[in-house]
Design a protein around this motif. Structure first.
Motif, PDB file in Angstrom:
ATOM      1  N   PRO A 280       0.641  -0.620   0.038  1.00  0.00           N
ATOM      2  CA  PRO A 280      -0.439   0.051  -0.315  1.00  0.00           C
ATOM      3  C   PRO A 280       0.673   1.332  -0.110  1.00  0.00           C
ATOM      4  O   PRO A 280       2.035   0.935   0.548  1.00  0.00           O
ATOM      5  CB  PRO A 280      -1.049   0.112   1.066  1.00  0.00           C
ATOM      6  CG  PRO A 280      -0.815  -1.464   1.444  1.00  0.00           C
ATOM      7  CD  PRO A 280       0.230  -1.819   0.870  1.00  0.00           C
ATOM      8  N   SER A 281       0.256   2.641  -0.691  1.00  0.00           N
ATOM      9  CA  SER A 281       1.575   3.475  -0.780  1.00  0.00           C
ATOM     10  C   SER A 281       1.508   4.477   0.657  1.00  0.00           C
ATOM     11  O   SER A 281       0.462   4.128   1.462  1.00  0.00           O
ATOM     12  CB  SER A 281       0.724   4.623  -1.318  1.00  0.00           C
ATOM     13  OG  SER A 281       0.886   5.688  -1.408  1.00  0.00           O
ATOM     14  N   THR A 282       2.494   4.422   0.748  1.00  0.00           N
ATOM     15  CA  THR A 282       2.925   4.778   2.004  1.00  0.00           C
ATOM     16  C   THR A 282       2.568   6.601   2.111  1.00  0.00           C
ATOM     17  O   THR A 282       2.961   7.729   3.350  1.00  0.00           O
ATOM     18  CB  THR A 282       4.039   4.902   2.796  1.00  0.00           C
ATOM     19  OG1 THR A 282       5.011   4.873   1.693  1.00  0.00           O
ATOM     20  CG2 THR A 282       4.845   3.820   3.306  1.00  0.00           C
ATOM     21  N   THR A 283       2.377   7.304   1.277  1.00  0.00           N
ATOM     22  CA  THR A 283       1.812   8.397   0.578  1.00  0.00           C
ATOM     23  C   THR A 283       0.728   8.760   1.096  1.00  0.00           C
ATOM     24  O   THR A 283       0.341  10.008   1.229  1.00  0.00           O
ATOM     25  CB  THR A 283       2.672   9.019  -0.310  1.00  0.00           C
ATOM     26  OG1 THR A 283       1.429   9.214  -1.265  1.00  0.00           O
ATOM     27  CG2 THR A 283       3.570   8.716  -1.180  1.00  0.00           C
ATOM     28  N   ASN A 284      -0.540   8.230   0.695  1.00  0.00           N
ATOM     29  CA  ASN A 284      -1.651   8.935   1.464  1.00  0.00           C
ATOM     30  C   ASN A 284      -2.549   7.543   2.502  1.00  0.00           C
ATOM     31  O   ASN A 284      -2.432   6.755   2.593  1.00  0.00           O
ATOM     32  CB  ASN A 284      -3.113   8.978   0.017  1.00  0.00           C
ATOM     33  CG  ASN A 284      -2.697   7.548  -0.988  1.00  0.00           C
ATOM     34  OD1 ASN A 284      -3.520   6.293  -1.253  1.00  0.00           O
ATOM     35  ND2 ASN A 284      -1.938   7.093  -1.835  1.00  0.00           N
ATOM     36  N   PRO A 285      -3.377   8.218   3.008  1.00  0.00           N
ATOM     37  CA  PRO A 285      -4.004   7.563   3.668  1.00  0.00           C
ATOM     38  C   PRO A 285      -5.600   6.151   3.382  1.00  0.00           C
ATOM     39  O   PRO A 285      -4.937   5.391   3.735  1.00  0.00           O
ATOM     40  CB  PRO A 285      -4.900   8.572   4.716  1.00  0.00           C
ATOM     41  CG  PRO A 285      -4.862   9.503   4.219  1.00  0.00           C
ATOM     42  CD  PRO A 285      -3.508   9.454   2.758  1.00  0.00           C
ATOM     43  N   LEU A 286      -5.694   6.633   2.292  1.00  0.00           N
ATOM     44  CA  LEU A 286      -6.179   5.473   1.699  1.00  0.00           C
ATOM     45  C   LEU A 286      -5.509   4.178   1.588  1.00  0.00           C
ATOM     46  O   LEU A 286      -5.518   3.087   0.905  1.00  0.00           O
ATOM     47  CB  LEU A 286      -7.101   6.251   0.624  1.00  0.00           C
ATOM     48  CG  LEU A 286      -8.567   6.790   0.397  1.00  0.00           C
ATOM     49  CD1 LEU A 286      -8.768   6.909  -0.725  1.00  0.00           C
ATOM     50  CD2 LEU A 286      -9.067   5.692   1.321  1.00  0.00           C
ATOM     51  N   GLY A 287      -3.990   4.235   1.306  1.00  0.00           N
ATOM     52  CA  GLY A 287      -3.162   3.296   0.528  1.00  0.00           C
ATOM     53  C   GLY A 287      -3.304   3.520  -0.609  1.00  0.00           C
ATOM     54  O   GLY A 287      -2.553   2.218  -1.295  1.00  0.00           O
ATOM     55  N   VAL A 288      -3.806   3.630  -1.723  1.00  0.00           N
ATOM     56  CA  VAL A 288      -4.101   3.536  -3.525  1.00  0.00           C
ATOM     57  C   VAL A 288      -2.736   4.167  -4.270  1.00  0.00           C
ATOM     58  O   VAL A 288      -2.232   5.076  -3.510  1.00  0.00           O
ATOM     59  CB  VAL A 288      -5.518   4.215  -3.853  1.00  0.00           C
ATOM     60  CG1 VAL A 288      -6.538   3.614  -2.967  1.00  0.00           C
ATOM     61  CG2 VAL A 288      -5.618   5.618  -3.615  1.00  0.00           C
ATOM     62  N   LYS A 289      -2.692   3.602  -5.205  1.00  0.00           N
ATOM     63  CA  LYS A 289      -1.842   4.092  -6.455  1.00  0.00           C
ATOM     64  C   LYS A 289      -2.643   4.011  -7.085  1.00  0.00           C
ATOM     65  O   LYS A 289      -4.024   3.086  -7.378  1.00  0.00           O
ATOM     66  CB  LYS A 289      -0.893   3.178  -6.358  1.00  0.00           C
ATOM     67  CG  LYS A 289       0.387   2.944  -5.516  1.00  0.00           C
ATOM     68  CD  LYS A 289       1.596   1.993  -5.582  1.00  0.00           C
ATOM     69  CE  LYS A 289       1.845   1.934  -3.558  1.00  0.00           C
ATOM     70  NZ  LYS A 289       3.397   1.329  -3.997  1.00  0.00           N
ATOM     71  N   GLY A 290      -2.091   4.728  -8.605  1.00  0.00           N
ATOM     72  CA  GLY A 290      -3.203   4.929  -9.848  1.00  0.00           C
ATOM     73  C   GLY A 290      -3.139   2.902 -10.501  1.00  0.00           C
ATOM     74  O   GLY A 290      -1.917   2.849 -10.296  1.00  0.00           O
ATOM     75  N   ALA A 291      -4.083   3.664 -11.270  1.00  0.00           N
ATOM     76  CA  ALA A 291      -3.939   2.130 -12.086  1.00  0.00           C
ATOM     77  C   ALA A 291      -4.142   1.833 -13.550  1.00  0.00           C
ATOM     78  O   ALA A 291      -3.535   1.795 -14.602  1.00  0.00           O
ATOM     79  CB  ALA A 291      -4.964   1.484 -12.108  1.00  0.00           C
ATOM     80  N   GLY A 292      -3.842   3.780 -14.171  1.00  0.00           N
ATOM     81  CA  GLY A 292      -4.146   4.327 -15.643  1.00  0.00           C
ATOM     82  C   GLY A 292      -3.395   3.751 -16.657  1.00  0.00           C
ATOM     83  O   GLY A 292      -3.365   3.314 -17.412  1.00  0.00           O
ATOM     84  N   GLU A 293      -2.073   3.991 -15.905  1.00  0.00           N
ATOM     85  CA  GLU A 293      -1.085   3.876 -17.093  1.00  0.00           C
ATOM     86  C   GLU A 293       0.015   2.475 -17.345  1.00  0.00           C
ATOM     87  O   GLU A 293       0.433   1.882 -17.287  1.00  0.00           O
ATOM     88  CB  GLU A 293       0.136   4.901 -16.923  1.00  0.00           C
ATOM     89  CG  GLU A 293      -0.747   5.946 -17.341  1.00  0.00           C
ATOM     90  CD  GLU A 293      -0.232   7.205 -16.902  1.00  0.00           C
ATOM     91  OE1 GLU A 293       0.336   7.902 -17.928  1.00  0.00           O
ATOM     92  OE2 GLU A 293       0.333   7.925 -15.883  1.00  0.00           O
ATOM     93  N   GLY A 294      -0.255   2.036 -15.718  1.00  0.00           N
ATOM     94  CA  GLY A 294       0.633   0.685 -15.365  1.00  0.00           C
ATOM     95  C   GLY A 294       0.008  -0.189 -16.779  1.00  0.00           C
ATOM     96  O   GLY A 294       0.592  -1.359 -16.892  1.00  0.00           O
ATOM     97  N   GLY A 295      -0.998  -1.015 -17.152  1.00  0.00           N
ATOM     98  CA  GLY A 295      -0.903  -1.964 -17.865  1.00  0.00           C
ATOM     99  C   GLY A 295      -0.187  -1.191 -19.377  1.00  0.00           C
ATOM    100  O   GLY A 295       0.044  -2.375 -20.397  1.00  0.00           O
ATOM    101  N   ILE A 296      -0.235  -0.434 -19.859  1.00  0.00           N
ATOM    102  CA  ILE A 296       0.632   0.034 -21.019  1.00  0.00           C
ATOM    103  C   ILE A 296       2.160   0.422 -20.650  1.00  0.00           C
ATOM    104  O   ILE A 296       2.644  -0.259 -22.044  1.00  0.00           O
ATOM    105  CB  ILE A 296      -0.020   1.465 -21.767  1.00  0.00           C
ATOM    106  CG1 ILE A 296       0.270   1.264 -23.595  1.00  0.00           C
ATOM    107  CG2 ILE A 296       0.756   2.667 -20.787  1.00  0.00           C
ATOM    108  CD1 ILE A 296      -0.442   1.946 -24.322  1.00  0.00           C
ATOM    109  N   ALA A 297       2.584   0.677 -19.856  1.00  0.00           N
ATOM    110  CA  ALA A 297       3.809   1.083 -19.705  1.00  0.00           C
ATOM    111  C   ALA A 297       4.690   0.107 -20.103  1.00  0.00           C
ATOM    112  O   ALA A 297       5.896   0.276 -20.724  1.00  0.00           O
ATOM    113  CB  ALA A 297       3.659   1.660 -18.446  1.00  0.00           C
ATOM    114  N   GLY A 298       4.514  -1.037 -19.726  1.00  0.00           N
ATOM    115  CA  GLY A 298       5.658  -2.182 -19.846  1.00  0.00           C
ATOM    116  C   GLY A 298       5.081  -3.456 -21.415  1.00  0.00           C
ATOM    117  O   GLY A 298       6.292  -3.973 -21.640  1.00  0.00           O
ATOM    118  N   VAL A 299       4.862  -2.626 -22.422  1.00  0.00           N
ATOM    119  CA  VAL A 299       3.916  -3.675 -22.890  1.00  0.00           C
ATOM    120  C   VAL A 299       5.339  -3.973 -24.374  1.00  0.00           C
ATOM    121  O   VAL A 299       5.463  -4.809 -25.161  1.00  0.00           O
ATOM    122  CB  VAL A 299       3.154  -3.349 -23.964  1.00  0.00           C
ATOM    123  CG1 VAL A 299       2.841  -4.404 -25.375  1.00  0.00           C
ATOM    124  CG2 VAL A 299       1.625  -2.959 -22.806  1.00  0.00           C
TER     125      VAL A 299
END
Lengths: 159, 775
Positions: free
Chosen positions: B715-734
């Motif tokens: 979980p993210s340590t930079t925000n209380p919800l612990g969330v990280k973004g998903a929008g670009e994770g699928g494309i970045a490594g293709v």
């Protein structure tokens, strides 16, 4: 440029319009008849966002002139819902997250409607081939295929 | 956990709030919006890649029935070139694009004139009559060739982006192994299914200038428009309707946006512009094209000592709103998941005579993940280690977190907040049965098949700060309105924000209406880019929802003559913690008690509402492992993807179904740039990819089943919800993983050094190898 009077039957509603012969069916449905659910993505017949049913068959409405559709039965995405109830394909698209931006969705819905009405027992490989005639830039197609298969099953069993 | 939380809060794969209008044809995309008495704009574009603009003849077009006006640069000489989103930049200023070409044309597709007419067909007819005279100059088409002259005394090398740390030269001098690759990424872009569009409207009664069809960053664009037209912020508003895909390229300020706004004011009528696909492919931002000459130093144990990268960034004809951001990001993010003691990246940012470039989903990462992972594959080969082993030896460990890199990405120092890269690698290998797959691939290769496995590991970035806010109102009906300055490009923003609010407030997400993309509802907004929305806006919504909850419970406690700590909210009603199934008072009734005229309100502020702000110092970094298995057809060179795994650590998923949707959709989009999509030009700078018949998007036929392994280990340590973004994770490594797999399939036939990997390239390699073997 001269105009021609035509009568378009869109989802069982008659629209009497007077249009230039060069106006595409997609433009007339959207701009002259005010049914903007049919989208225009490329205007050269590749993306399929403008797919509608004309006399029960899926066609690219960007590649037809409105005057060619005079008197024929047109179905668009706005006509899928009956008496407030969503069509099985609409329900399945929601349940299976088969849309993101939703721009290609009306085209896929009408393509799939036309296909499933004509071939309710279509094989998956054939279905993939037919669905590959429309483009989607968001979903990666996987959920669209799942949704269409789920709707096909539901339609076969008459719900 | 309350019932409402279980049903529609964080972690629930609920269906989207957005979908109903979209499946029934009731969406409001920009083309669907019309205003009374509007005129339609058609842009006349340069058909020369480079030349001196000698003259533009408009008389014939102006004389046409139905034409309202025809403008050239002279008619808008008071309007400045389009500025940078981050504000003025003196050094880059001369490279900005004018709204209409002034004395030179610099790419095919550059706006030269604008025609306004009562009907779009007439506007297009009239545009055909505008005659543009150009004295042709030799176009510059290769950013890797020597820099040339942009204008008098100005080089086409607008900037050199440099980042690095340590002592790279010494590290290379002392290194046991030096690995070098020379690789390049093709020019491709987001290409949303909906082309761009803009409607300018001037409301003279209220003196407000409106832009409809805004996307991505409506609040930033409002500021830019106010600056350009010298208007107060209160006299400019942007409105986002439905947006048919953005991917980074849509929603920036382009010349067409300025034209419709200027025309709306001067012509006194709303002005509508809808781009056609042919225009889109030569006018909307391109992206990606880079050429890297990169080398790495390793010690005897296969440990990375240093990376030294020189790359050439093909910016195209002008520098648009992003400035040098993509090249800067490329430098800052290139090291990825590896421990790297010494690093240097020099990016030569050069202008050419192509469509200008800017950000496209995972900018700088799609490119550098490909480059770095090609380098790691080459190192594995040269050092005699497996591709998995060389990566494993160099991954940062969870004990290294947070890991501070003296590099900058998006103006933010890179601090990798949390992650267990080795664990995700192990999980991914186990999930797909890597060892077993390798054996099977070996067997098939022995029988002559060209089949291979590829692997790529990468770190994504998300949640760019520094701050975002949101406001929540509860209405007497019990419905909740969440007002954000976010934007929705199709990613499910409304659903995700409603789920966060549902979790914190105890109201079913279907009772929550999320407002976004309207500058008249909230003053600040970050829009939707850089995978920020869920992290930044999501946490702001959480803060606001907690405040509303506290206010509601405090009022309820008085009404119920109890302590607030005894109460909670379930399904939109206050209940006792001890009796969660017995609703005592509905939120809507509390709102009634808090009306301005209510006697029970006491000294409390009227209404049940709150504003929440979230601030963060640094971005948060999700990470992924992609594994692909491909087979190449010897006869045609076609690549078939037999297996695909995306393992991704998202920190915490608000809606796992939507996260998977982002990852799979991103993967398929990235597959386009890996195998099919490329903006090609001929030697005169004429674009060759201007229809969907020659710019090829993946279809349902080309995509494999994608297996997604979604983890929440870090979980993210930079925000209380612990969330990280998903929008670009699928494309970045293709690009990286597909190249790795094809390379493996080729064996000693050849090496993949450029994207896209087209069938004709592979066929030529296979045939050449066969001819050489026969000799």
């Amino acid at each position: 440029m001269g105009k021609i009077a035509i009568s378009l039957d869109i989802n069982d509603v008659l629209h009497d319009v007077t249009v230039e012969a060069r106006r595409t069916l997609a433009d007339v449905i959207r701009d002259d008849c005010g049914r903007t659910g049919t989208h225009i993505g490329c205007e050269h017949g590749v993306c399929g966002a403008c797919t509608i049913l004309v006399d029960g068959k899926p066609v690219r409405s960007c590649l037809m002139f409105a005057v060619q559709a005079d008197g024929r039965k047109i179905r668009t995405v706005e006509g899928l819902r009956r008496d407030g109830a969503l069509h099985p394909l609409q329900e399945a698209f929601i349940e299976h997250h088969a849309l993101q931006c939703g721009f290609c969705t009306p085209g896929f819905l009408m393509l799939a409607t036309g296909v499933l009405e004509q071939h309710p027992d279509i094989e998956e490989s054939e279905l993939v081939e037919i669905l590959s005639s429309n483009l989607c830039r968001c979903t990666g197609y996987e959920n669209i295929l799942k949704a269409v298969k789920a709707a096909a099953a539901r339609m076969r069993h008459g719900r | 956990m309350t019932q409402a939380k279980r049903q529609t809060g964080i972690g629930a794969s609920v269906t989207r709030l957005e979908d109903l209008p979209l499946v029934t044809g009731s969406g409001q995309f920009v083309g669907d919006i019309s205003f009374p008495h509007q005129v339609h704009m058609r842009v006349v574009r340069s058909s020369n890649a480079h030349g001196v603009l000698v003259g533009v003849r408009t008389a014939e077009a102006k004389a046409m029935n139905g034409v309202v006006a025809v403008w050239t640069a002279h008619d808008i000489r008071d309007l400045p070139p389009i500025d940078f989103r981050e504000g003025p930049n003196e050094k880059l200023a001369p490279f900005r694009q004018p709204v209409l070409a002034r004395d030179r044309v610099r790419y095919v597709g550059e706006p030269v004139a604008a025609v306004f007419a009562v009907d779009p067909y007439i506007a297009e007819d009239a545009a055909e009559l505008v005659a543009v005279a150009v004295e042709e100059r030799t176009p510059i088409l290769d950013a890797s060739a020597a820099a040339a002259e942009f204008a008098d005394g100005l080089s086409t090398e607008a900037a050199v982006c440099r980042q690095g740390y340590g002592n790279v030269d010494t590290a290379f001098r002392n290194a046991r192994h030096i690995v070098e690759v020379d690789v390049s990424i093709g020019r491709h872009s987001g290409v949303p299914l909906e082309t761009r569009g803009a409607i300018g409207r001037y409301d003279a009664a209220r003196d407000v200038l409106e832009l409809h069809g805004a996307a991505k960053v409506p609040h930033r664009n409002r500021e830019a428009i106010a600056r350009i037209f010298g208007r107060s912020l209160a006299a400019v508003h942007c409105f986002e309707g439905h947006v048919g895909g953005g991917f980074g390229i849509r929603g920036e300020i382009y010349p067409e946006d300025i034209l419709v706004l200027a025309a709306a004011m001067r012509l006194g009528r709303p002005v509508k512009w809808i781009e056609d696909r042919y225009e889109h492919l030569m006018a909307a931002n391109h992206s990606r094209q880079q050429h890297h000459k990169i080398r790495a130093a390793f010690d005897d144990h296969g440990r990375l000592l240093a990376i030294d990268d020189r790359f050439f960034h093909d910016q195209g004809a002008y520098i648009r709103t992003h400035g040098t951001r993509v090249a800067d990001m490329s430098c800052g993010i290139l090291p990825g998941p590896y421990r790297l003691p010494h690093f240097r990246a020099d990016g030569y940012f050069r202008l050419t005579n192509k469509t200008p470039a800017a950000t496209y989903r995972a900018p700088g990462r799609y490119e550098t993940n490909f480059v770095r992972e090609r380098l790691m594959d080459a190192a594995a080969k040269q050092l005699g280690l497996s591709r998995v082993e060389i990566r494993r030896r160099n991954l940062l460990q969870s004990s290294d977190m947070p890991h501070v890199r003296p590099l900058i990405a998006l103006g933010d120092e890179v601090v990798l907040d949390s992650g267990d890269y080795a664990r995700l690698l192990d999980k991914a290998l186990a999930h797909c049965g890597w060892d077993d797959l390798e054996c099977k691939v070996q067997e098939r290769r022995k029988s002559g098949e060209l089949v291979g496995l590829g692997i790529a590991i990468y770190v994504e970035k998300s949640g760019l700060g520094p701050t975002d806010g949101a406001r929540i109102h509860v209405h007497p009906s019990g419905d909740v309105e969440v007002i954000t300055g976010g934007a929705s490009l199709g990613q499910g923003f409304e659903t995700v924000m409603a789920q966060v609010c549902s979790e914190k407030l105890g109201v079913d997400y279907r009772k929550i209406r999320v407002v976004h993309g309207r500058t008249d509802r909230i003053d600040h907004g970050i829009g939707a880019h850089a995978s920020r929305a869920t992290v930044m806006t999501g946490n702001a919504v959480a803060v606001a929802a907690e405040k509303v909850r506290a206010a509601a419970l405090e009022m309820a406690a008085q009404l119920l003559q109890t302590e607030a700590s005894e109460l909670t909210i379930v399904a939109g009603a206050v209940v006792r913690v001890a009796a969660p199934n017995e609703p005592l008072i509905r939120l809507g009734d509390i709102v009634t008690h808090l009306r301005p005229t209510s006697s029970s309100r006491g000294a409390r502020a009227p209404g049940l509402s709150a504003e929440g702000w979230f601030e963060t110092k640094h971005m948060t970094y999700p990470y992924g492992v992609q594994i692909a298995q491909v087979a190449i057809d010897r006869g045609t060179g076609a690549v078939r993807i037999e297996r695909m795994l995306i393992a991704y650590d998202i920190g915490r998923a608000i809606n796992p179904m939507l996260v998977r949707g982002q990852l799979v959709g991103g993967f398929v989009q990235g597959l386009g740039g890996a195998l099919f999509e490329e903006f090609q030009y001929d030697e005169r700078g004429q674009p060759l990819s201007v229809t969907f018949a020659d710019y090829l998007l993946p279809t349902a036929q080309e995509v494999p089943d994608v297996d997604v392994l979604l983890t929440e280990d870090a979980p993210s340590t930079t925000n209380p919800l612990g969330v990280k973004g998903a929008g670009e994770g699928g494309i970045a490594g293709v690009g990286a993983v597909i190249a790795s797999a094809i390379d493996d399939a080729l064996g000693d036939i050849g090496t993949i050094t450029q994207l896209p990997v087209k069938p004709q390239m592979l066929k030529a390699m296979i045939d050449a190898h066969a001819r050489a073997s026969r000799r």
